[in-house]
Design a protein around this motif. Structure first.
Motif, short mmCIF file in Angstrom:
data_model
loop_
_atom_site.label_atom_id
_atom_site.label_comp_id
_atom_site.label_asym_id
_atom_site.label_seq_id
_atom_site.Cartn_x
_atom_site.Cartn_y
_atom_site.Cartn_z
N ALA A 105 23.32 25.40 10.20
CA ALA A 105 21.99 25.71 9.64
C ALA A 105 21.85 27.19 9.34
CB ALA A 105 20.91 25.30 10.64
N ASN A 106 21.02 27.49 8.32
CA ASN A 106 20.62 28.88 8.11
C ASN A 106 19.10 29.03 8.22
OD1 ASN A 106 19.86 27.71 5.74
ND2 ASN A 106 21.09 29.02 4.40
N GLY A 107 18.43 27.91 8.54
CA GLY A 107 16.98 28.00 8.68
C GLY A 107 16.43 26.86 9.50
N LEU A 108 15.16 27.02 9.89
CA LEU A 108 14.45 25.97 10.63
C LEU A 108 13.24 25.55 9.79
CD1 LEU A 108 14.43 27.66 14.17
CD2 LEU A 108 16.00 25.87 13.35
N MET A 109 13.27 24.30 9.34
CA MET A 109 12.12 23.81 8.59
C MET A 109 11.00 23.51 9.58
SD MET A 109 11.57 20.35 6.40
CE MET A 109 12.94 20.52 5.28
N ILE A 110 9.82 24.03 9.28
CA ILE A 110 8.70 23.83 10.20
C ILE A 110 7.85 22.67 9.69
CG2 ILE A 110 6.64 24.88 11.20
CD1 ILE A 110 8.12 27.57 10.90
N VAL A 111 7.81 21.62 10.49
CA VAL A 111 6.92 20.50 10.18
C VAL A 111 5.71 20.65 11.10
CG1 VAL A 111 6.70 18.00 9.98
CG2 VAL A 111 8.96 19.09 9.71
N VAL A 123 7.78 22.84 1.75
CA VAL A 123 7.79 23.11 3.19
C VAL A 123 8.02 24.60 3.43
CG1 VAL A 123 8.63 20.84 3.90
CG2 VAL A 123 10.28 22.62 3.25
N VAL A 124 7.71 25.00 4.65
CA VAL A 124 8.00 26.37 5.06
C VAL A 124 9.28 26.35 5.91
CG1 VAL A 124 7.20 28.30 6.50
CG2 VAL A 124 5.61 27.11 4.97
N VAL A 125 10.17 27.26 5.62
CA VAL A 125 11.40 27.36 6.40
C VAL A 125 11.49 28.75 7.02
CG1 VAL A 125 13.93 27.24 6.38
CG2 VAL A 125 12.61 25.75 4.87
#
Ligand code: AMP
Ligand code: MG
Length: 417
Positions: A387-393, A406-408
């Motif tokens: 991964a290079n990011g965390l998608m925020i749900v 979405v915001v990552v």
């Protein structure tokens, strides 16, 4: 359950910016200035040339053209780092190298390319004279004394984050050390009977303690100094012994032992030696979390108890430990950089927590796209490596569909995104 923000507020309310100390500029990257920095010198210190060429009086070039150059008498040469006693007068020139101080009398520099120097050299003619091909104005190619920094001026303000460029500026002032808020010492302790340190042969039923190293690397990356305390076993005695070694730390981070398992003793020790601030956060992964102030001798050390699962421990570190370390460093608390992206995956959020989904973000025609990197189990550490990011749900979003915006939160900010 409390929200991510509430948990973070609680953590931050128990840490403060650390005291100032002098640091070698070379070691100060990522630290924050504890004082205003004034210059005691002009930079540049003297008028000097921005080009290799000939220092002249602009007057001496009036009427010069390529076909009818003005011939000037060369009366000397000056390199960077030296002064010349010769004085430029009408009709004379001094050969000069980039950075060399402008000789007395000169008010412009004609660059080599605007002279016949090359031709003279090719013909083996001595450079006692030089032909100038063009008129130059007063001041051409001259860098003025103090044009960058003037003596007595404020150059860098207290609170400035030191990046390579600020370190260069400090060096240009001649400083070798700089007052900064010191780096926090972050003690890192893994807990669990199943854990082995790296470099040892694997035993049946055991696992290597990856958290020790991912957490230490995360601490280093955000500017702290990690102090690895190793592994405590799942009993009060072992844990208490190890925790004592955190006496000199500014923050103790433990991993595992905060969930509801029978052998989860971190909670018990916290309860005995300190004041427990909270236990569960409305996030996924990383729900079980402990925070409190541990009384170690005379000192109270903030203690962040992260979940044991390798992905959870890394993600909770980013959300809680990193801001705490930033605050101690005196950095303005800034969230991790985020981007807006289109989801290329379907993600379900079953129980109203904030999901941090491991994604790979790519860029195509100016738009970002984020897709899940595969299995999202909180024990699957290789998913973090992909991964290079965390998608925020968000908590109130039950599902993200393909194509949704979405915001990552970026883990890395890769140039080649
Ligand atoms: P616990 O919080 O003790 O229930 O641990 C949750 C999971 O994380 C278990 O599968 C542990 O084996 C694993 N775990 C705990 N500590 C570490 C560690 N230091 N490195 C890797 N995995 C760990
Ligand atoms: Mg355990």
């Amino acid at each position: 359950m409390i929200s991510v923000e509430e948990a973070l507020d609680k953590v931050l309310s128990h840490v403060d910016v650390l005291e100032a100390e002098d640091e070698l500029i070379l070691d100060s990257m990522g630290q924050v200035l504890a004082e205003d920095i004034y210059s005691t010198i002009d930079i540049p210190g003297m008028d000097n040339t921005a080009m290799d060429g000939y220092a002249v009086q602009a007057e001496s070039t009036v009427g010069a053209t390529h076909s009818s150059p003005n011939i000037l008498r060369v009366i000397g040469e000056v390199a960077a780092g030296y002064l010349t006693k010769e004085e430029v007068t009408p009709g004379t020139a001094i050969r000069i190298m980039t950075g060399a101080p402008i000789p007395t009398g000169a008010d412009a520099v004609v660059q080599f390319e605007d002279t016949d120097e090359e031709k003279r050299k090719a013909n083996n003619e001595p450079l006692t004279e030089i032909g100038v091909f063009r008129e130059v104005r007063v001041g051409l190619n001259i860098r003025q004394a103090g044009e960058d920094i003037t003596s007595g001026s404020l150059v860098l303000s207290k609170g400035t984050l030191l990046r390579p460029q600020e370190i260069g500026v400090l060096a240009s002032l001649g400083r070798d050390v700089v007052p900064v808020h010191r780096r926090p010492l972050v003690a890192i302790l893994s807990t669990g009977d199943e854990l082995l340190d790296v470099g040892k042969p694997l035993e049946v039923g055991k696992i290597y303690s990856s958290n020790t190293y991912s957490l230490a690397a995360q601490a280093t990356r955000c500017g702290a100094v990690p102090k690895i305390l190793g592994i405590a076993r799942d009993n009060m005695k072992s844990l208490k012994e190890k925790i004592r070694e955190a006496r000199d730390a500014d923050l103790l981070i433990t991993s595992a032992g905060v969930s509801v398992g029978d052998y989860d003793v971190v909670k018990d020790v916290l309860a005995e030696q300190g004041e427990v601030t909270f236990w569960t956060v409305r996030m996924k992964p990383g729900k079980p979390l402990a925070f409190g102030m541990l009384q170690l001798g005379k000192k109270a050390v903030p203690h962040l108890g992260l979940p044991g699962n390798p992905v959870s421990s890394m993600i909770t570190f980013e959300q809680f430990a990193r801001p705490a370390i930033f605050k101690m460093l005196g950095r303005k608390i800034s969230d991790k950089p985020t981007i807006r992206a289109r989801s290329e995956s379907y993600i379900k959020n079953r129980d109203g927590r904030r999901v941090f989904a491991r994604v790979k973000v790519r860029q195509e025609e100016g738009e970002y796209y984020a897709s899940l990197v595969g299995p999202q189990g909180s024990g699957i550490l290789t998913s973090m490596a992909l991964a290079n990011g965390l998608m925020i749900v968000p908590e109130d979003v039950p599902a993200v569909n393909v194509g949704d915006e979405v915001v990552v939160q970026m883990l890395d900010w890769e140039q080649e995104l």
